[in-house]
Design a protein around this motif. Structure first.
Motif, short mmCIF file in Angstrom:
data_model
loop_
_atom_site.label_atom_id
_atom_site.label_comp_id
_atom_site.label_asym_id
_atom_site.label_seq_id
_atom_site.Cartn_x
_atom_site.Cartn_y
_atom_site.Cartn_z
N VAL A 1 0.87 -1.18 0.00
CA VAL A 1 0.00 0.00 0.00
C VAL A 1 0.90 1.23 0.00
O VAL A 1 1.70 1.42 0.91
CB VAL A 1 -0.92 0.01 1.23
N LYS A 2 0.77 2.07 -1.03
CA LYS A 2 1.62 3.24 -1.16
C LYS A 2 0.89 4.52 -0.79
O LYS A 2 1.41 5.61 -0.99
CB LYS A 2 2.14 3.35 -2.58
N SER A 3 -0.34 4.40 -0.28
CA SER A 3 -1.08 5.60 0.10
C SER A 3 -0.95 5.82 1.61
O SER A 3 -0.52 4.95 2.36
CB SER A 3 -2.56 5.44 -0.27
N ILE A 4 -1.34 7.01 2.03
CA ILE A 4 -1.27 7.38 3.44
C ILE A 4 -2.69 7.54 3.96
O ILE A 4 -3.50 8.25 3.37
CB ILE A 4 -0.49 8.69 3.63
#
Length: 92
Positions: free
Chosen positions: A87-90
């Motif tokens: 997962v590369k989102s915050i």
């Protein structure tokens, strides 16, 4: 050959008053404000290889890179470069 030996022999404890003073260890090793460099700087082949590996990692984080379909077992286990679980989102 003996003249070359005399060039590099430095007497640090010479207390003679006549002539020029001998150089000190601080003057001999005067490096100034040079930044500390790593071990890979001494070997350009290793440095280029590390730079290439870093570029490959950077590229694979930006776009999908094909990593092969058939594993070492010889059977198809699904595509390796498919949907990743990273997962590369915050989360807010």
């Amino acid at each position: 050959m003996s003249s070359l030996v005399n060039i590099y022999s430095i007497d640090f404890d010479d207390d003679s008053a006549s002539g020029q003073r001998s150089i000190t260890r601080a003057i001999l090793a005067n490096k100034g404000l040079t930044p500390k460099r790593g071990k890979s700087v001494r070997n350009p082949r290793v440095k280029k290889r590390q730079k290439f590996e870093k570029a490959k990692r950077k590229l694979s984080s930006q776009k999908a890179v094909y990593k092969g379909g058939i594993s070492e077992t010889g059977r198809y286990d699904g595509e390796k470069s498919g949907i990743s679980k990273v997962v590369k989102s915050i989360k807010m």
